[in-house]
Design a protein around this motif. Structure first.
Motif, PDB file in Angstrom:
ATOM      1  N   THR A 101       0.804  -1.221   0.000  1.00 22.44           N
ATOM      2  CA  THR A 101       0.000   0.000   0.000  1.00 22.44           C
ATOM      3  C   THR A 101       0.838   1.273   0.000  1.00 22.44           C
ATOM      4  OG1 THR A 101      -0.152  -0.122   2.424  1.00 22.44           O
ATOM      5  CG2 THR A 101      -1.931  -1.142   1.152  1.00 22.44           C
ATOM      6  N   ALA A 102       2.122   1.172   0.392  1.00 21.62           N
ATOM      7  CA  ALA A 102       2.975   2.365   0.409  1.00 21.62           C
ATOM      8  C   ALA A 102       4.438   1.942   0.424  1.00 21.62           C
ATOM      9  CB  ALA A 102       2.667   3.244   1.620  1.00 21.62           C
ATOM     10  N   ILE A 103       5.283   2.761  -0.201  1.00 21.95           N
ATOM     11  CA  ILE A 103       6.727   2.552  -0.194  1.00 21.95           C
ATOM     12  C   ILE A 103       7.393   3.902   0.047  1.00 21.95           C
ATOM     13  CG2 ILE A 103       8.732   2.036  -1.642  1.00 21.95           C
ATOM     14  CD1 ILE A 103       7.261  -0.179  -2.923  1.00 21.95           C
ATOM     15  N   ALA A 104       8.438   3.897   0.868  1.00 24.59           N
ATOM     16  CA  ALA A 104       9.209   5.109   1.106  1.00 24.59           C
ATOM     17  C   ALA A 104      10.675   4.724   1.219  1.00 24.59           C
ATOM     18  CB  ALA A 104       8.747   5.813   2.387  1.00 24.59           C
ATOM     19  N   ALA A 105      11.553   5.657   0.886  1.00 27.82           N
ATOM     20  CA  ALA A 105      12.988   5.401   0.978  1.00 27.82           C
ATOM     21  C   ALA A 105      13.701   6.668   1.407  1.00 27.82           C
ATOM     22  CB  ALA A 105      13.534   4.912  -0.369  1.00 27.82           C
ATOM     23  N   GLU A 106      14.735   6.493   2.201  1.00 26.57           N
ATOM     24  CA  GLU A 106      15.566   7.614   2.629  1.00 26.57           C
ATOM     25  C   GLU A 106      16.970   7.078   2.880  1.00 26.57           C
ATOM     26  OE1 GLU A 106      15.889  11.036   6.133  1.00 26.57           O
ATOM     27  OE2 GLU A 106      14.068   9.839   5.908  1.00 26.57           O
ATOM     28  N   GLY A 107      17.925   7.648   2.182  1.00 26.50           N
ATOM     29  CA  GLY A 107      19.289   7.168   2.327  1.00 26.50           C
ATOM     30  C   GLY A 107      19.400   5.721   1.889  1.00 26.50           C
ATOM     31  N   ALA A 121       8.257  -0.575   3.300  1.00 24.04           N
ATOM     32  CA  ALA A 121       7.032  -0.918   2.578  1.00 24.04           C
ATOM     33  C   ALA A 121       5.963  -1.294   3.590  1.00 24.04           C
ATOM     34  CB  ALA A 121       7.262  -2.064   1.605  1.00 24.04           C
ATOM     35  N   ALA A 122       4.762  -0.776   3.404  1.00 26.99           N
ATOM     36  CA  ALA A 122       3.612  -1.150   4.227  1.00 26.99           C
ATOM     37  C   ALA A 122       2.637  -1.906   3.359  1.00 26.99           C
ATOM     38  CB  ALA A 122       2.946   0.088   4.825  1.00 26.99           C
ATOM     39  N   GLY A 123       1.961  -2.889   3.937  1.00 27.00           N
ATOM     40  CA  GLY A 123       1.024  -3.658   3.141  1.00 27.00           C
ATOM     41  C   GLY A 123       0.150  -4.572   3.964  1.00 27.00           C
ATOM     42  N   GLU A 124      -0.540  -5.459   3.271  1.00 29.76           N
ATOM     43  CA  GLU A 124      -1.442  -6.417   3.891  1.00 29.76           C
ATOM     44  C   GLU A 124      -1.211  -7.781   3.252  1.00 29.76           C
ATOM     45  OE1 GLU A 124      -5.289  -4.858   3.119  1.00 29.76           O
ATOM     46  OE2 GLU A 124      -5.041  -3.111   4.415  1.00 29.76           O
ATOM     47  N   LEU A 125      -1.213  -8.812   4.079  1.00 29.63           N
ATOM     48  CA  LEU A 125      -1.029 -10.159   3.558  1.00 29.63           C
ATOM     49  C   LEU A 125      -2.158 -11.068   4.033  1.00 29.63           C
ATOM     50  CD1 LEU A 125       0.075 -12.203   6.030  1.00 29.63           C
ATOM     51  CD2 LEU A 125       2.151 -10.878   5.680  1.00 29.63           C
TER      52      LEU A 125
END
Length: 284
Positions: free
Chosen positions: A226-232, A237-241
């Motif tokens: 549902t979402a991906i973010a990156a820093e450095g 990653a956030a999600g549902e399984l």
């Protein structure tokens, strides 16, 4: 300014119906979609190139289907311009990749496209598709150049997306392990006495053991990001399984967050945080 011949209203209406069928067939992956084209149809698509013939169009559709779990065009919102035998269509599209990533993100990826159709009678003899095939904005290097962003962060996101793609496609344990460093630090906290695939592991061998135990222990049903973010050098990653435990037949459902650190394009540290109680209840 020159203008072409005035199009016949009935022929134009028939062609617009073909275009409507084209987009609906593309979204539903209807095999009858190919009947909309001439035998020598010409297709242009970025990164696919220029090709001709129904067989080539079918191959293009197969390759796109291998990349995308679903595709949906906003058919009511299409903007259409008719110029003789040429019809130009501008619109938006959305979908989910095989790795569970939804697009567009509304920031970089907008889901906008423009298709130029040329007709022979009521059959499509040429379609030139102008769209960014980087549906999920994975080409971070190019995005950073065009948006004037700093270089940090893109490598970690790309590393995370390669891992998600491998897990979504149920890659072999060895293929998944190859995405990690030799000294990788891996951990999924939880009831290690009840769930055989969780716990702390080290190195590629440990990662391969996890994948092997996971595929032996569950039948995957859903793995949505549902979402991906990156820093450095870190990516999240956030999600549902959702999966069925093979031992008990019970369904396990959980939201989760993946936190990884990348080094030289490989994962050196991995953490997955989930509803460990629900997982243990279903697996035991």
């Amino acid at each position: 300014m020159t203008t072409g011949p005035v199009p016949d209203p009935d022929l134009t209406e028939a062609r617009l119906k073909v275009i409507d069928a084209y987009f609906r067939g593309a979204d539903s992956r209807d095999p009858a979609w190919l009947d909309l084209f001439t035998e020598d149809v010409e297709l242009v698509f970025p990164k696919f190139g220029l090709t001709r013939g129904k067989a080539a169009v079918a191959e293009f559709g197969a390759r796109l289907a291998a990349e995308l779990e679903s595709l949906e065009h906003d058919i009511p919102g299409l903007h259409i311009i008719v110029a003789g035998d040429t019809i130009v269509v501008e619109g938006t599209e959305a979908g989910v990749t095989r790795s569970g990533l939804r697009w567009p993100d509304g920031v970089v990826s907008q889901g906008r496209f423009c298709d130029v159709f040329k007709f022979a009678g009521t059959l499509i003899r040429s379609i030139h598709i102008y769209v960014d095939p980087d549906f999920t904005s994975a080409d971070r290097d190019r995005i950073r150049i065009l948006r004037g962003e700093a270089a940090a962060g893109g490598g970690a996101r790309a590393t995370l997306e390669r891992y998600l793609t491998a897990m979504r496609s149920r890659a072999t344990p060895e293929a998944v392990a190859a995405l990690f460093t030799e000294d990788a630090d891996w951990d999924i906290p939880g009831a290690v006495d009840r769930v055989p695939w969780i716990g702390h592991r080290s190195g590629r061998a440990g990662v391969a053991d996890f994948v092997r135990a996971l595929w032996d222990g569950i039948e995957p049903i859903r793995f949505d990001i549902t979402a991906i973010a990156a820093e450095g050098d870190r990516a999240f990653a956030a999600g549902e399984l959702e999966a069925r435990a093979r031992r008990t037949g019970r369904i396990m459902r959980s939201e989760f967050v993946i936190d990884l650190t990348a080094r030289d394009g490989l994962i050196s540290r991995y953490r997955l945080l989930e509803d460990s109680f629900a997982i243990a209840q279903a697996a035991a």
